[in-house]
Scaffold this motif. Structure first.
Motif, PDB file in Angstrom:
ATOM      1  N   LYS A 260     -29.007   8.514 -25.934  1.00 26.70           N
ATOM      2  CA  LYS A 260     -27.866   8.520 -26.866  1.00 26.70           C
ATOM      3  C   LYS A 260     -27.317   9.932 -26.933  1.00 26.70           C
ATOM      4  CE  LYS A 260     -28.054   4.220 -28.380  1.00 26.70           C
ATOM      5  NZ  LYS A 260     -27.107   3.268 -27.810  1.00 26.70           N
ATOM      6  N   VAL A 261     -25.993  10.008 -27.067  1.00 30.65           N
ATOM      7  CA  VAL A 261     -25.321  11.313 -27.149  1.00 30.65           C
ATOM      8  C   VAL A 261     -24.498  11.342 -28.428  1.00 30.65           C
ATOM      9  CG1 VAL A 261     -23.588  12.796 -26.057  1.00 30.65           C
ATOM     10  CG2 VAL A 261     -25.146  11.461 -24.639  1.00 30.65           C
ATOM     11  N   LEU A 262     -24.657  12.400 -29.197  1.00 26.95           N
ATOM     12  CA  LEU A 262     -23.821  12.547 -30.408  1.00 26.95           C
ATOM     13  C   LEU A 262     -22.681  13.509 -30.102  1.00 26.95           C
ATOM     14  CD1 LEU A 262     -23.278  12.163 -33.486  1.00 26.95           C
ATOM     15  CD2 LEU A 262     -24.692  14.187 -33.851  1.00 26.95           C
ATOM     16  N   LEU A 263     -21.482  13.070 -30.417  1.00 23.35           N
ATOM     17  CA  LEU A 263     -20.305  13.907 -30.235  1.00 23.35           C
ATOM     18  C   LEU A 263     -19.963  14.516 -31.596  1.00 23.35           C
ATOM     19  CD1 LEU A 263     -18.219  14.525 -28.017  1.00 23.35           C
ATOM     20  CD2 LEU A 263     -16.907  12.581 -28.841  1.00 23.35           C
ATOM     21  N   SER A 264     -20.168  15.803 -31.722  1.00 21.74           N
ATOM     22  CA  SER A 264     -19.911  16.457 -33.020  1.00 21.74           C
ATOM     23  C   SER A 264     -19.260  17.811 -32.756  1.00 21.74           C
ATOM     24  CB  SER A 264     -21.219  16.613 -33.798  1.00 21.74           C
ATOM     25  OG  SER A 264     -22.204  17.220 -32.982  1.00 21.74           O
ATOM     26  N   ILE A 265     -18.012  17.744 -32.272  1.00 24.30           N
ATOM     27  CA  ILE A 265     -17.338  18.995 -31.888  1.00 24.30           C
ATOM     28  C   ILE A 265     -16.180  19.307 -32.832  1.00 24.30           C
ATOM     29  CG2 ILE A 265     -18.034  18.817 -29.470  1.00 24.30           C
ATOM     30  CD1 ILE A 265     -15.061  18.000 -28.936  1.00 24.30           C
ATOM     31  N   GLY A 266     -16.217  18.746 -34.023  1.00 20.97           N
ATOM     32  CA  GLY A 266     -15.185  19.064 -35.001  1.00 20.97           C
ATOM     33  C   GLY A 266     -14.394  17.838 -35.423  1.00 20.97           C
ATOM     34  N   ARG A 267     -13.492  18.044 -36.375  1.00 19.06           N
ATOM     35  CA  ARG A 267     -12.720  16.945 -36.956  1.00 19.06           C
ATOM     36  C   ARG A 267     -11.231  17.208 -36.782  1.00 19.06           C
ATOM     37  NH1 ARG A 267     -15.857  12.835 -38.707  1.00 19.06           N
ATOM     38  NH2 ARG A 267     -14.253  12.278 -40.226  1.00 19.06           N
ATOM     39  N   ARG A 268     -10.467  16.130 -36.766  1.00 21.76           N
ATOM     40  CA  ARG A 268      -9.011  16.216 -36.635  1.00 21.76           C
ATOM     41  C   ARG A 268      -8.379  15.482 -37.816  1.00 21.76           C
ATOM     42  NH1 ARG A 268      -7.848  14.711 -30.956  1.00 21.76           N
ATOM     43  NH2 ARG A 268      -8.135  16.933 -30.621  1.00 21.76           N
ATOM     44  N   ALA A 269      -7.373  16.115 -38.428  1.00 22.34           N
ATOM     45  CA  ALA A 269      -6.717  15.512 -39.607  1.00 22.34           C
ATOM     46  C   ALA A 269      -6.087  14.171 -39.243  1.00 22.34           C
ATOM     47  CB  ALA A 269      -5.651  16.470 -40.128  1.00 22.34           C
ATOM     48  N   CYS A 287      -2.070  19.365 -38.900  1.00 24.04           N
ATOM     49  CA  CYS A 287      -2.441  19.079 -40.299  1.00 24.04           C
ATOM     50  C   CYS A 287      -1.198  19.072 -41.183  1.00 24.04           C
ATOM     51  CB  CYS A 287      -3.401  20.157 -40.807  1.00 24.04           C
ATOM     52  SG  CYS A 287      -4.855  20.307 -39.774  1.00 24.04           S
ATOM     53  N   ILE A 288      -1.285  18.364 -42.318  1.00 26.10           N
ATOM     54  CA  ILE A 288      -0.140  18.329 -43.240  1.00 26.10           C
ATOM     55  C   ILE A 288      -0.030  19.701 -43.901  1.00 26.10           C
ATOM     56  CG2 ILE A 288       0.834  17.240 -45.305  1.00 26.10           C
ATOM     57  CD1 ILE A 288      -0.714  14.688 -44.547  1.00 26.10           C
ATOM     58  N   LYS A 289       1.181  20.265 -43.858  1.00 27.34           N
ATOM     59  CA  LYS A 289       1.369  21.625 -44.376  1.00 27.34           C
ATOM     60  C   LYS A 289       1.634  21.552 -45.887  1.00 27.34           C
ATOM     61  CE  LYS A 289       4.108  25.724 -43.102  1.00 27.34           C
ATOM     62  NZ  LYS A 289       4.211  26.343 -44.357  1.00 27.34           N
ATOM     63  N   VAL A 301       5.629  15.265 -53.316  1.00 34.82           N
ATOM     64  CA  VAL A 301       4.657  14.696 -52.359  1.00 34.82           C
ATOM     65  C   VAL A 301       3.596  15.760 -52.082  1.00 34.82           C
ATOM     66  CG1 VAL A 301       4.288  13.778 -50.044  1.00 34.82           C
ATOM     67  CG2 VAL A 301       6.361  13.164 -51.321  1.00 34.82           C
ATOM     68  N   TYR A 302       2.360  15.440 -52.405  1.00 33.92           N
ATOM     69  CA  TYR A 302       1.235  16.376 -52.297  1.00 33.92           C
ATOM     70  C   TYR A 302       0.248  15.885 -51.222  1.00 33.92           C
ATOM     71  CZ  TYR A 302       2.902  18.306 -56.740  1.00 33.92           C
ATOM     72  OH  TYR A 302       3.656  18.902 -57.712  1.00 33.92           O
ATOM     73  N   ALA A 303      -0.566  16.785 -50.739  1.00 33.74           N
ATOM     74  CA  ALA A 303      -1.621  16.370 -49.800  1.00 33.74           C
ATOM     75  C   ALA A 303      -2.871  17.185 -50.100  1.00 33.74           C
ATOM     76  CB  ALA A 303      -1.181  16.570 -48.364  1.00 33.74           C
ATOM     77  N   VAL A 304      -4.043  16.551 -49.982  1.00 35.28           N
ATOM     78  CA  VAL A 304      -5.317  17.203 -50.318  1.00 35.28           C
ATOM     79  C   VAL A 304      -6.406  16.754 -49.342  1.00 35.28           C
ATOM     80  CG1 VAL A 304      -4.729  17.246 -52.789  1.00 35.28           C
ATOM     81  CG2 VAL A 304      -6.144  15.386 -51.908  1.00 35.28           C
ATOM     82  N   GLY A 305      -7.445  17.558 -49.229  1.00 32.42           N
ATOM     83  CA  GLY A 305      -8.606  17.176 -48.422  1.00 32.42           C
ATOM     84  C   GLY A 305      -8.441  17.496 -46.946  1.00 32.42           C
ATOM     85  N   ASP A 306      -9.231  16.822 -46.119  1.00 31.74           N
ATOM     86  CA  ASP A 306      -9.277  17.140 -44.682  1.00 31.74           C
ATOM     87  C   ASP A 306      -7.902  17.048 -44.006  1.00 31.74           C
ATOM     88  OD1 ASP A 306     -11.983  17.390 -45.050  1.00 31.74           O
ATOM     89  OD2 ASP A 306     -12.556  15.923 -43.519  1.00 31.74           O
ATOM     90  N   CYS A 307      -7.000  16.207 -44.518  1.00 30.52           N
ATOM     91  CA  CYS A 307      -5.708  16.036 -43.834  1.00 30.52           C
ATOM     92  C   CYS A 307      -4.851  17.297 -43.909  1.00 30.52           C
ATOM     93  CB  CYS A 307      -4.956  14.813 -44.350  1.00 30.52           C
ATOM     94  SG  CYS A 307      -4.383  14.938 -46.043  1.00 30.52           S
ATOM     95  N   VAL A 308      -5.209  18.262 -44.769  1.00 24.37           N
ATOM     96  CA  VAL A 308      -4.438  19.521 -44.799  1.00 24.37           C
ATOM     97  C   VAL A 308      -5.133  20.608 -43.969  1.00 24.37           C
ATOM     98  CG1 VAL A 308      -3.459  18.988 -47.064  1.00 24.37           C
ATOM     99  CG2 VAL A 308      -5.418  20.523 -46.945  1.00 24.37           C
ATOM    100  N   GLY A 309      -6.233  20.259 -43.333  1.00 24.88           N
ATOM    101  CA  GLY A 309      -6.934  21.210 -42.455  1.00 24.88           C
ATOM    102  C   GLY A 309      -7.665  22.273 -43.249  1.00 24.88           C
ATOM    103  N   GLY A 310      -7.752  23.482 -42.690  1.00 26.74           N
ATOM    104  CA  GLY A 310      -8.468  24.575 -43.368  1.00 26.74           C
ATOM    105  C   GLY A 310      -9.947  24.259 -43.457  1.00 26.74           C
ATOM    106  N   ILE A 311     -10.510  24.442 -44.647  1.00 25.44           N
ATOM    107  CA  ILE A 311     -11.945  24.195 -44.823  1.00 25.44           C
ATOM    108  C   ILE A 311     -12.133  22.709 -45.128  1.00 25.44           C
ATOM    109  CG2 ILE A 311     -14.018  24.883 -46.093  1.00 25.44           C
ATOM    110  CD1 ILE A 311     -12.571  27.494 -46.806  1.00 25.44           C
ATOM    111  N   MET A 312     -12.607  21.975 -44.129  1.00 25.70           N
ATOM    112  CA  MET A 312     -12.699  20.515 -44.287  1.00 25.70           C
ATOM    113  C   MET A 312     -14.022  20.129 -44.944  1.00 25.70           C
ATOM    114  SD  MET A 312     -11.167  19.116 -40.740  1.00 25.70           S
ATOM    115  CE  MET A 312      -9.434  18.812 -40.472  1.00 25.70           C
ATOM    116  N   LEU A 313     -14.105  20.286 -46.245  1.00 30.19           N
ATOM    117  CA  LEU A 313     -15.326  19.950 -46.975  1.00 30.19           C
ATOM    118  C   LEU A 313     -14.970  19.125 -48.205  1.00 30.19           C
ATOM    119  CD1 LEU A 313     -17.113  23.419 -46.859  1.00 30.19           C
ATOM    120  CD2 LEU A 313     -17.787  21.371 -45.610  1.00 30.19           C
TER     121      LEU A 313
END
Ligand code: NAI
Length: 453
Positions: A260-269, A287-289, A301-313
């Motif tokens: 088994k191979v785990l692909l964990s090379i980052g996230r995309r919004a 990412c949404i600016k 219209v606001y955006a929050v979380g991983d979809c705005v990029g930056g620190i995705m936590l």
């Protein structure tokens, strides 16, 4: 007709919906998959339940160091997975109950932004149009799937896994290869190493654990090498077949066998299919600016979380959600990222906040860096036979404030909160010296480090 529509029920989305409703806004939350998003269902929480079982197992195996003798110790992966599902169910149930008690309407379905009509945002879900004055997009992120030959085929056949599938394996892999030695990669490598898989990590950079303090990531690597994980750094994956991962290292092609191979090379919004183009919402580098009020280029219209990029936590998503809702409620609030803690729940754990020696120097700050072994804490010594943990603190000479704390040690994930408070509040070193820490506690190490400056 709603005051606020929130798209996505991950930590950013469900908290935004709760806060908006608490603020008296009639709120609709739309979620296409599951309440709690990746964090509750396929991320933060399930991985922590697995890692806790692994930690207990590891502790039992090495109990003799502490005078504890146990025989015939084993770990039942299926039972661990079953418990993980129970924990998720409990927590998702808790979030659903909180939404209900706050009178948030929840719809299961895919939301598509259609545009604006008479100043109201229009969102389509399950063939119906819902309208609101404000919109909060919290659509999250998905794992990056690189165009490396064999990856897509592997994902289809089940040879390659992402953070989702890896948590559903019935049996632990015999030979587990992790592509990407970042947060997800290291946590899953840690779990499968503990329960007996042969684990190999293939990482593109010359260090593991991404932006972690270089010395600390080096200690973690050594600890895991002792436990049997093989790390291939500065290694570029070139292709996969259904048996091997091929990579280039020092100009040579190498291969490692995997079941088994785990692909964990980052996230995309997640920005595709939401209808962002129907409101001409700006996207920057995928990412949404947003501005520091979390508002997009489109008013209301606001955006929050991983979809705005930056620190995705999840914890930045929580705070971004509060900033967005406070602004909707007419309260001034701005997002700041100067004291965001980061934790990797390996064994030992890594936790940090603020500037590292490297980042402070890059910013031209005049800093003192103080390093202490965790052995300065009596409680650490009592509970960590042979532990090799350290703390590194970064102090701004000009302002005499603590600007960064980095630790590798058990409990680091909990200890970091004290450091976050000190970094965020910018209190002086002299004021920190007056704080009384509980004794004996591992947290005292922060005080020790401050006093040895
Ligand atoms: P990551 O960004 O933490 O690590 C990805 C790693 O993959 C990096 O070290 C990178 O150099 C490496 N990489 C990239 N392309 C590569 C390639 N082609 N071959 C080999 N290595 C390659 O991303 P990860 O681990 O996927 O985590 C995703 C997100 O999930 C992060 O944003 C993280 O913050 C979040 N997360 C947080 C956790 C926590 O707070 N404890 C736990 C799990 C996830």
């Amino acid at each position: 007709m709603y005051d606020v529509i929130v798209i996505g029920a991950g930590p950013g989305g469900y908290l935004a919906a709760e806060r908006a409703a608490e603020g008296g806004k009639k709120t609709l939350l739309i979620e296409k998959e599951h309440i709690g998003g990746v964090c509750l269902n396929e991320g933060c929480i399930p991985t922590k339940t697995l890692l806790y079982s692994a930690k207990l197992y590891d502790g039992a195996l090495h109990g003799d160091k502490y005078g504890v003798k146990a025989e015939k110790i084993s770990i039942d992966h299926k039972a661990v997975i079953k418990r993980k599902d129970k924990v998720i169910k409990t927590l998702v149930g808790g979030v659903s109950a909180a939404l209900k008690s706050k009178k948030v309407d929840v719809i299961t379905g895919s939301a598509v932004i259609k545009g604006k009509k008479d100043g109201k945002v229009q969102v389509e879900v399950n063939g119906e149009i819902k309208e609101s004055t404000y919109l909060i997009i919290a659509s999250g992120s998905d794992s990056v799937k690189p165009p490396i030959p064999g990856v897509l085929e592997g994902l289809e056949s089940g040879f390659v896994l992402t953070n989702k599938e890896v948590l559903k394996l019935d049996e632990p892999p015999k030979e587990f290869v992790v592509i990407g030695g970042g947060v997800i990669g290291l946590e899953m490598a840690s779990y499968f190493n503990s329960i007996g898989s042969k684990v190999t990590v293939v990482e593109m950079l010359d260090k593991i654990a991404g932006p972690t303090d270089a010395k600390i990531s080096g200690i973690l690597k050594k600890e895991y090498e002792k436990k049997g994980i093989t790390f291939n750094l500065s290694s570029r994956v070139t292709k996969l077949d259904n048996e091997y991962v091929y990579f280039e290292k020092d100009g040579k092609e190498e291969k490692v066998k995997a079941d088994k191979v785990l692909l964990s090379i980052g996230r995309r919004a997640n920005t595709i299919g939401l209808g962002l183009e129907n409101l001409n919402i700006f996207i920057e580098r995928g990412c949404i600016k947003v501005d520091e009020r979390q508002e997009t280029n489109v008013a209301n219209v606001y955006a929050v979380g991983d979809c705005v990029g930056g620190i995705m936590l999840a914890h930045t998503a929580y705070r971004e959600a509060e900033v967005a809702v406070n602004n909707i409620l007419g309260k001034k609030d701005r997002m700041k990222y100067n004291a965001v803690p980061s934790v990797i729940y390996t064994n030992p754990e890594i936790a940090s906040v603020g500037e590292s020696e490297e980042s402070a120097k890059e910013k031209g700050m005049d800093v003192i860096v103080k390093e202490l072994p965790m052995q300065y804490s009596g409680r650490y010594v009592a509970e960590n036979e042979g532990g090799s943990g350290i703390i590194r603190i970064v102090v701004d000479k000009k302002w005499n404030t603590l600007v960064g704390v980095h630790m590798i040690a058990n409990y680091a994930s909990e200890l970091i909160l004290g450091a976050v408070t000190m970094v965020e509040s910018q209190i002086s070193i002299d004021e920190i010296k007056k704080i009384i820490f509980p004794h004996p506690s591992v947290g005292e190490i922060i005080r020790e480090a401050i006093f040895t400056l």
